[in-house]
Motif scaffolding. Sequence first.
Motif, PDB file in Angstrom:
ATOM      1  N   VAL A   1       0.695  -1.112   0.297  1.00  0.00           N
ATOM      2  CA  VAL A   1      -0.174  -0.122  -0.085  1.00  0.00           C
ATOM      3  C   VAL A   1       0.704   0.904  -0.094  1.00  0.00           C
ATOM      4  O   VAL A   1       2.333   0.955   0.515  1.00  0.00           O
ATOM      5  CB  VAL A   1      -1.376  -0.334   1.240  1.00  0.00           C
ATOM      6  N   PHE A   2       0.221   2.723  -0.616  1.00  0.00           N
ATOM      7  CA  PHE A   2       1.210   3.599  -0.329  1.00  0.00           C
ATOM      8  C   PHE A   2       0.863   4.313   1.075  1.00  0.00           C
ATOM      9  O   PHE A   2      -0.021   4.598   2.057  1.00  0.00           O
ATOM     10  CB  PHE A   2       0.149   4.843  -1.051  1.00  0.00           C
ATOM     11  N   GLU A   3       2.425   3.701   2.029  1.00  0.00           N
ATOM     12  CA  GLU A   3       2.256   4.033   2.876  1.00  0.00           C
ATOM     13  C   GLU A   3       2.445   5.590   3.654  1.00  0.00           C
ATOM     14  O   GLU A   3       1.640   5.597   5.197  1.00  0.00           O
ATOM     15  CB  GLU A   3       3.594   4.035   3.952  1.00  0.00           C
ATOM     16  N   ASP A   4       2.766   6.707   2.879  1.00  0.00           N
ATOM     17  CA  ASP A   4       2.604   8.138   2.845  1.00  0.00           C
ATOM     18  C   ASP A   4       1.278   8.466   2.743  1.00  0.00           C
ATOM     19  O   ASP A   4       1.004   9.313   2.792  1.00  0.00           O
ATOM     20  CB  ASP A   4       3.272   8.895   2.466  1.00  0.00           C
ATOM     21  N   LEU A   5      -0.322   7.504   2.309  1.00  0.00           N
ATOM     22  CA  LEU A   5      -1.239   8.062   2.148  1.00  0.00           C
ATOM     23  C   LEU A   5      -1.486   8.251   3.320  1.00  0.00           C
ATOM     24  O   LEU A   5      -1.814   6.840   3.566  1.00  0.00           O
ATOM     25  CB  LEU A   5      -1.497   7.542   1.004  1.00  0.00           C
ATOM     26  N   THR A   6      -3.239   8.348   3.115  1.00  0.00           N
ATOM     27  CA  THR A   6      -4.186   8.224   4.138  1.00  0.00           C
ATOM     28  C   THR A   6      -4.842   7.069   3.611  1.00  0.00           C
ATOM     29  O   THR A   6      -4.798   6.619   2.128  1.00  0.00           O
ATOM     30  CB  THR A   6      -5.408   9.029   4.104  1.00  0.00           C
ATOM     31  N   VAL A   7      -5.575   6.208   3.872  1.00  0.00           N
ATOM     32  CA  VAL A   7      -6.466   4.752   3.365  1.00  0.00           C
ATOM     33  C   VAL A   7      -7.688   5.286   2.545  1.00  0.00           C
ATOM     34  O   VAL A   7      -7.584   4.871   1.265  1.00  0.00           O
ATOM     35  CB  VAL A   7      -7.406   4.793   4.826  1.00  0.00           C
TER      36      VAL A   7
ATOM     37  N   ARG B   1      -8.770   8.381   7.658  1.00  0.00           N
ATOM     38  CA  ARG B   1      -8.289   9.552   7.929  1.00  0.00           C
ATOM     39  C   ARG B   1      -6.579   9.125   8.549  1.00  0.00           C
ATOM     40  O   ARG B   1      -5.810  10.088   8.188  1.00  0.00           O
ATOM     41  CB  ARG B   1      -8.697  10.818   8.122  1.00  0.00           C
ATOM     42  N   GLY B   2      -6.687   7.910   8.694  1.00  0.00           N
ATOM     43  CA  GLY B   2      -5.293   7.567   9.412  1.00  0.00           C
ATOM     44  C   GLY B   2      -3.538   7.306   7.772  1.00  0.00           C
ATOM     45  O   GLY B   2      -4.747   6.943   6.423  1.00  0.00           O
ATOM     46  N   LEU B   3      -2.737   7.062   7.947  1.00  0.00           N
ATOM     47  CA  LEU B   3      -1.909   7.109   7.110  1.00  0.00           C
ATOM     48  C   LEU B   3      -1.680   5.856   7.108  1.00  0.00           C
ATOM     49  O   LEU B   3      -1.294   4.843   7.531  1.00  0.00           O
ATOM     50  CB  LEU B   3      -0.027   8.072   7.783  1.00  0.00           C
ATOM     51  N   ALA B   4      -2.164   5.268   5.635  1.00  0.00           N
ATOM     52  CA  ALA B   4      -1.636   3.282   5.443  1.00  0.00           C
ATOM     53  C   ALA B   4      -0.612   2.881   6.045  1.00  0.00           C
ATOM     54  O   ALA B   4      -0.710   1.309   7.319  1.00  0.00           O
ATOM     55  CB  ALA B   4      -1.584   2.962   3.975  1.00  0.00           C
ATOM     56  N   GLY B   5       1.327   3.861   6.704  1.00  0.00           N
ATOM     57  CA  GLY B   5       1.383   3.412   7.090  1.00  0.00           C
ATOM     58  C   GLY B   5       1.835   2.815   8.271  1.00  0.00           C
ATOM     59  O   GLY B   5       2.321   2.054   9.444  1.00  0.00           O
ATOM     60  N   TYR B   6       0.790   3.864   8.853  1.00  0.00           N
ATOM     61  CA  TYR B   6      -0.150   3.421  10.066  1.00  0.00           C
ATOM     62  C   TYR B   6      -0.294   2.089  11.046  1.00  0.00           C
ATOM     63  O   TYR B   6      -0.607   1.847  12.043  1.00  0.00           O
ATOM     64  CB  TYR B   6       0.144   4.610  11.447  1.00  0.00           C
TER      65      TYR B   6
ATOM     66  N   LEU C   1      -6.653  -3.155   3.583  1.00  0.00           N
ATOM     67  CA  LEU C   1      -6.397  -2.105   2.554  1.00  0.00           C
ATOM     68  C   LEU C   1      -5.636  -2.831   1.272  1.00  0.00           C
ATOM     69  O   LEU C   1      -6.403  -1.992   0.194  1.00  0.00           O
ATOM     70  CB  LEU C   1      -5.727  -1.427   3.006  1.00  0.00           C
ATOM     71  N   ALA C   2      -5.304  -3.195   0.996  1.00  0.00           N
ATOM     72  CA  ALA C   2      -4.478  -4.140   0.312  1.00  0.00           C
ATOM     73  C   ALA C   2      -5.633  -4.811  -1.068  1.00  0.00           C
ATOM     74  O   ALA C   2      -5.770  -4.528  -2.147  1.00  0.00           O
ATOM     75  CB  ALA C   2      -3.488  -4.830   0.364  1.00  0.00           C
ATOM     76  N   ILE C   3      -7.243  -5.408  -0.330  1.00  0.00           N
ATOM     77  CA  ILE C   3      -7.964  -6.113  -0.773  1.00  0.00           C
ATOM     78  C   ILE C   3      -8.494  -4.664  -1.330  1.00  0.00           C
ATOM     79  O   ILE C   3      -9.567  -5.138  -2.648  1.00  0.00           O
ATOM     80  CB  ILE C   3      -8.465  -7.625  -0.045  1.00  0.00           C
ATOM     81  N   GLY C   4      -9.066  -4.119  -0.036  1.00  0.00           N
ATOM     82  CA  GLY C   4     -10.176  -2.857  -0.577  1.00  0.00           C
ATOM     83  C   GLY C   4      -8.796  -2.431  -1.659  1.00  0.00           C
ATOM     84  O   GLY C   4     -10.572  -1.628  -2.725  1.00  0.00           O
ATOM     85  N   ARG C   5      -7.993  -2.082  -2.619  1.00  0.00           N
ATOM     86  CA  ARG C   5      -8.054  -1.578  -3.215  1.00  0.00           C
ATOM     87  C   ARG C   5      -8.400  -1.885  -4.601  1.00  0.00           C
ATOM     88  O   ARG C   5      -8.519  -1.574  -5.427  1.00  0.00           O
ATOM     89  CB  ARG C   5      -6.169  -0.925  -3.249  1.00  0.00           C
ATOM     90  N   ALA C   6      -8.469  -3.893  -4.188  1.00  0.00           N
ATOM     91  CA  ALA C   6      -8.653  -3.911  -5.467  1.00  0.00           C
ATOM     92  C   ALA C   6      -9.807  -3.669  -5.469  1.00  0.00           C
ATOM     93  O   ALA C   6     -10.594  -3.551  -6.799  1.00  0.00           O
ATOM     94  CB  ALA C   6      -7.923  -5.785  -4.737  1.00  0.00           C
ATOM     95  N   LEU C   7     -11.202  -4.333  -4.466  1.00  0.00           N
ATOM     96  CA  LEU C   7     -12.199  -4.003  -4.643  1.00  0.00           C
ATOM     97  C   LEU C   7     -12.461  -2.832  -5.478  1.00  0.00           C
ATOM     98  O   LEU C   7     -13.821  -3.083  -5.308  1.00  0.00           O
ATOM     99  CB  LEU C   7     -12.618  -4.132  -3.617  1.00  0.00           C
ATOM    100  N   ILE C   8     -12.552  -1.810  -4.965  1.00  0.00           N
ATOM    101  CA  ILE C   8     -12.991  -0.369  -4.946  1.00  0.00           C
ATOM    102  C   ILE C   8     -13.251  -0.577  -6.509  1.00  0.00           C
ATOM    103  O   ILE C   8     -14.166   0.350  -7.452  1.00  0.00           O
ATOM    104  CB  ILE C   8     -12.401   0.749  -4.968  1.00  0.00           C
TER     105      ILE C   8
END
Length: 246
Positions: free
Chosen positions: A97-103, A139-144, A153-160
């Motif tokens: 996932v892009f760690e510096d971006l939010t969910v 609104r939290g960073l993915a890296g956290y 999130l990785a699956i959510g990114r596919a699903l969306i």
Amino acid sequence: MQDAVLEINNIEVIYNKAVQVLRGLSLRLPRGQIVALLGSNGAGKTTTLKAVSGLLALEDGEMTRGSVVLDGVDTARLKPHELVRSGLFHVMEGRRVFEDLTVEENLVAATYALTGRRATSADFDLVYEYFPRLHERKRGLAGYLSGGEQQMLAIGRALIARPKVMLLDEPSLGLSPLLVENIFTIIARINREQGVSMLLVEQNASVALAVAHTGYIMETGKVVIDGPAEKLAGDPDVREFYLGMA
Ligand code: ATP
């Protein structure tokens, strides 16, 4: 026979023009099904997914024989992003996932990449319905996020992006048994309720066969056994000799 959304026909893959990793691998993913691709470390499972999604070239890999057919179209001439637009989404190993971006920004980026359109609130609702935890953390960073949340999130990114086919590489990796069960329950629901066909690579054979319709077991670059998931899971010889299960 049910029509196949994805067909892999007798492919061979070589890395660095020297190391042959796939040796005539064939597999079919019937539309609407989950197919589990199993086998020991280094058998070539991840390479198979990369051959399908066009990512081999990034690693000096090359498909030297055979074909991959997505929904009736030979993918040989399609670039990775064109494949994505054709409805194929590769959820890579290690939860990239892009760690510096939010969910939420991760989800926006994924929709745009696949469809070229902006994510609508219905798209977000769909992801948050399956992964309420991502809604809480949007609104939290993915890296956290924790490992399990990053996998969500990785699956959510596919699903969306509402793909036809998801390639899932080791979704259980590094997760606790409880989280693995949780994630696989959601994977099975997405397949059932959204009709997404899935090619699932897993070390954890028992969880994979529990959600899959069909299983393929590979060894050193080719398929050695395939059949209905239930039958493979229930066969004592398969369990002992190929899956390392007691
Ligand atoms: P794992 O579960 O360990 O990822 P796998 O079944 O997915 O195993 P692959 O990752 O596809 O197996 O690797 C198959 C073989 O190809 C291994 O011997 C590996 O060392 C080799 N290999 C993988 N990627 C490359 C690469 N980029 N360059 C050279 N060899 C590679």
